[in-house]
Design an enzyme around this catalytic site. Structure first.
Site, short mmCIF file in Angstrom:
data_model
loop_
_atom_site.label_atom_id
_atom_site.label_comp_id
_atom_site.label_asym_id
_atom_site.label_seq_id
_atom_site.Cartn_x
_atom_site.Cartn_y
_atom_site.Cartn_z
CE LYS A 14 -20.91 82.10 42.32
NZ LYS A 14 -22.21 82.80 42.42
NE ARG A 89 -21.53 81.57 48.81
CZ ARG A 89 -21.70 80.75 47.79
NH1 ARG A 89 -20.76 79.91 47.44
NH2 ARG A 89 -22.81 80.77 47.10
NE ARG A 128 -29.86 78.52 40.58
CZ ARG A 128 -28.73 78.96 41.15
NH1 ARG A 128 -27.61 79.07 40.44
NH2 ARG A 128 -28.71 79.33 42.41
NE ARG A 134 -29.05 75.98 44.39
CZ ARG A 134 -27.99 76.72 44.15
NH1 ARG A 134 -27.28 76.55 43.05
NH2 ARG A 134 -27.62 77.64 45.01
NE ARG A 146 -28.91 81.55 47.50
CZ ARG A 146 -29.28 81.08 46.32
NH1 ARG A 146 -30.55 81.01 45.99
NH2 ARG A 146 -28.36 80.71 45.46
N1 LIG Z 1 -25.74 85.56 30.79
C1 LIG Z 1 -26.88 85.05 31.30
N2 LIG Z 1 -28.06 85.58 30.92
C2 LIG Z 1 -29.21 85.07 31.41
N3 LIG Z 1 -29.30 84.06 32.29
C3 LIG Z 1 -28.15 83.50 32.70
C4 LIG Z 1 -26.90 83.96 32.24
N4 LIG Z 1 -25.94 83.21 32.83
C5 LIG Z 1 -26.58 82.32 33.62
N5 LIG Z 1 -27.91 82.49 33.53
C6 LIG Z 1 -28.96 81.76 34.22
O1 LIG Z 1 -29.01 82.30 35.54
C7 LIG Z 1 -29.16 81.28 36.51
C8 LIG Z 1 -28.02 81.30 37.49
O2 LIG Z 1 -26.85 80.90 36.82
P1 LIG Z 1 -25.76 80.03 37.58
O3 LIG Z 1 -24.69 79.76 36.59
O4 LIG Z 1 -26.41 78.86 38.25
O5 LIG Z 1 -25.28 81.10 38.67
P2 LIG Z 1 -24.41 80.96 39.99
O6 LIG Z 1 -23.64 79.66 39.89
O7 LIG Z 1 -23.52 82.17 39.96
O8 LIG Z 1 -25.39 81.01 41.11
C9 LIG Z 1 -29.26 79.99 35.75
O9 LIG Z 1 -30.61 79.64 35.63
C10 LIG Z 1 -28.65 80.27 34.39
O10 LIG Z 1 -29.24 79.53 33.38
MG LIG Z 2 -23.52 78.04 41.22
#
Ligand SMILES: Nc1ncnc2c1ncn2[C@@H]1O[C@H](COP(=O)(O)OP(=O)(O)O)[C@@H](O)[C@H]1O
Ligand SMILES: [Mg+2]
Length: 190
Positions: A14, A89, A128, A134, A146
């Site tokens: 997201k 949420r 991440r 975090r 979660r």
């Molecule tokens: N299409 C994708 N393929 C692989 N990894 C992704 C993809 N989109 C996001 N990520 C990685 O997954 C993790 C979670 O993404 P994030 O955007 O922070 O998710 P959210 O905000 O939904 O929790 C991050 O480390 C990001 O770099």
């Molecule tokens: Mg997020």
């Protein structure tokens, strides 16, 4: 206004997609997670209240979230619309959001739900966690919690929008750019 709910479990992408969408559509990014992390970093009273929930991967109580979102919407005067990321949420949050937007004579244009298998989510979140700092990304137990909280408390929000014919689902595995194109194609029809 164009108001999009970008929906999906933790780690679905997201935040990643929001950054691209706000550029493309000239929208304001409203991420409740980012807002709470900012409060936490600044040591505000709200941050202190929220921390114990966030650190364990639980939801912050609706009233705190809703008040914070109200403030953010009211103080964002120049936007063409919002990308709501990580909010609503819970169903009560979705109801409150509808009421807030009514005051501005606008509504949710549609929801885009990112669908990603649990195993992929866990992998992404642990990854991440190596750099995000975090607390809720640091271990498998919190991550599992979660994902469970998402299924129990957040998934009903998808039904809420489905009943209004605003629900759209995208497969969230693949290249970030391909997923971005698919989301854009959905938003272009709103
Ligand atoms: N299409 C994708 N393929 C692989 N990894 C992704 C993809 N989109 C996001 N990520 C990685 O997954 C993790 C979670 O993404 P994030 O955007 O922070 O998710 P959210 O905000 O939904 O929790 C991050 O480390 C990001 O770099
Ligand atoms: Mg997020």
């Amino acid at each position: 206004m164009l108001n999009v709910v970008l929906f999906g479990p933790p780690g679905a992408g997201k935040g990643t997609q929001s950054e691209k969408l706000i550029e493309k559509y000239n929208l304001a990014h409203l991420s409740t997670g980012d807002l709470f992390r900012k409060h936490l970093g600044e040591g505000t009273d709200l941050g202190k209240l929220a921390q114990k929930y966030m650190d364990e991967g639980n939801l912050v109580p609706d009233s705190l979230v809703i008040d914070m979102v109200k403030d953010k919407i009211a103080s964002t005067t120049d936007a063409k619309g919002f990308i709501f990321d990580g909010f609503p949420r819970t169903v009560p949050q979705a109801v409150a959001l509808d009421d807030m937007l009514k005051e501005f004579d606008t509504t949710i244009s549609g929801m885009v739900a990112l669908e990603v298998p649990d195993e992929e989510l866990k992998k992404r979140l642990l990854d991440r966690g190596k750099t995000s700092g975090r607390a809720d990304d640091q271990n498998e137990e919190k991550i599992n919690n979660r994902i469970q909280v998402y299924k129990d408390e957040t998934l009903p929000v998808a039904n809420f929008y489905n009943e209004q014919n605003k629900f759209n689902q995208i497969h969230g595995v693949g290249s970030i750019n391909d997923i971005f194109q698919e989301i854009s194609a959905v938003i272009d029809k709103f």
